[in-house]
Design a protein around this motif. Structure first.
Motif, short mmCIF file in Angstrom:
data_model
loop_
_atom_site.label_atom_id
_atom_site.label_comp_id
_atom_site.label_asym_id
_atom_site.label_seq_id
_atom_site.Cartn_x
_atom_site.Cartn_y
_atom_site.Cartn_z
N VAL A 1 8.40 47.19 49.81
CA VAL A 1 8.95 46.04 49.09
C VAL A 1 8.43 46.07 47.67
CG1 VAL A 1 9.19 43.53 49.05
CG2 VAL A 1 8.95 44.72 51.24
N THR A 2 9.33 45.84 46.70
CA THR A 2 8.92 45.72 45.30
C THR A 2 9.40 44.38 44.75
OG1 THR A 2 10.94 46.78 44.47
CG2 THR A 2 9.08 48.21 44.95
N TRP A 3 8.64 43.83 43.82
CA TRP A 3 9.04 42.57 43.21
C TRP A 3 8.54 42.52 41.77
CZ3 TRP A 3 5.27 43.25 46.82
CH2 TRP A 3 3.98 42.82 46.51
N ARG A 4 9.30 41.77 40.94
CA ARG A 4 8.92 41.58 39.53
C ARG A 4 9.61 40.34 38.99
NH1 ARG A 4 13.07 43.55 36.13
NH2 ARG A 4 14.64 44.82 37.22
N SER B 1 5.10 42.47 36.78
CA SER B 1 5.80 43.73 37.07
C SER B 1 4.91 44.69 37.82
CB SER B 1 6.29 44.37 35.76
OG SER B 1 5.19 44.65 34.92
N ASN B 2 5.51 45.83 38.19
CA ASN B 2 4.77 46.91 38.87
C ASN B 2 4.10 46.45 40.17
OD1 ASN B 2 5.41 48.73 36.76
ND2 ASN B 2 3.66 47.96 35.56
N ASN B 3 4.86 45.75 40.99
CA ASN B 3 4.34 45.28 42.27
C ASN B 3 5.09 45.96 43.41
OD1 ASN B 3 2.67 42.86 41.24
ND2 ASN B 3 4.71 42.47 40.38
N SER B 4 4.35 46.52 44.35
CA SER B 4 4.98 47.11 45.54
C SER B 4 4.01 47.09 46.70
CB SER B 4 5.47 48.53 45.26
OG SER B 4 4.37 49.40 45.07
N PHE B 5 4.57 47.11 47.90
CA PHE B 5 3.73 47.13 49.10
C PHE B 5 4.52 47.80 50.22
CE2 PHE B 5 2.19 45.23 53.10
CZ PHE B 5 0.84 45.56 53.00
N THR B 6 3.88 48.76 50.88
CA THR B 6 4.51 49.44 52.02
C THR B 6 3.98 48.81 53.30
OG1 THR B 6 4.78 51.50 50.79
CG2 THR B 6 4.86 51.64 53.20
#
Length: 204
Positions: free
Chosen positions: A54-57, A114-119
């Motif tokens: 999942v990515t979010w910004r 910005s530059n947010n992600s989590f597996t």
């Protein structure tokens, strides 16, 4: 005429008190976050095995400073309407403290624009259903102030399915079969011994 600084502080505190006391309505939130996940429309993922990233910004089309109160992001797995039908325990409510759309936590992180992600590996206890992903922005009082999601406003696009773990593990099945076989063999052995004893008794 400018409002006194004390008045502004009191107004801010009062608004925070109202939000925490009476709750926040989803319809009052702005969709200021852009959220994506690495799945395809209609894809079937297995609980306990498959992963999504999942990515979010922050959506830069909003004015600068819109996100000034954002302190924490909480990403959640949410039920699509098709998996909420006739299930009151998954019912969507506009009042978020009563809403049951998104009960499954994926991750919580300090806010960054910005530059947010989590597996995330889909947890073993996730039930079979159709899902989407939603992220909430929380302020310093842990109150929802904005959101973003991987689907549209009707929650009908970019959905995926999770297949829950069903049945027993192979190791349990093997152990069960071995135990049953041992029981049968033991019973036959004791029956054989008793039968021999019965035959030997009249000869004494």
């Amino acid at each position: 005429m400018e409002a006194p600084a004390g008045f502004l502080v009191v107004s801010l505190l009062l608004s925070c008190f109202v939000a925490t006391s009476y709750g926040v309505y989803f319809s009052s939130l702005k969709e200021t976050l852009l959220v994506t996940a690495t799945h395809t429309q209609g894809q079937v993922l297995k609980a306990g095995e498959d992963k999504i990233t999942v990515t979010w910004r922050f959506n830069q089309t909003y004015p600068a400073g819109t996100d000034s109160s954002y302190k924490t992001i909480k990403v959640k797995l949410c039920y699509a309407p098709i998996s909420q039908k006739d299930r009151k325990w998954r019912k969507t409510e506009d009042l978020l403290k009563k809403d049951k759309t998104c009960p499954h936590k994926i991750v919580a992180r300090p806010y960054a624009a910005s530059n947010n992600s989590f597996t995330w590996t889909i947890e073993r206890d996730i039930p079979s259903a159709t899902y989407f992903v939603r992220a909430y922005a929380f302020d310093a009082q842990d109150v929802q102030v904005a959101y973003g999601q991987t689907t549209d406003a009707h929650k009908s696009t970019n959905l995926f399915l999770v297949q829950a773990i069903t049945g027993r593990h192979l190791s349990l099945d093997i152990a069960s079969v071995c135990f049953s076989a041992f029981s049968v063999v033991s019973l036959a052995f004791f029956f054989f011994i008793e039968k021999r004893k019965a035959k030997a008794s009249p000869q004494k």
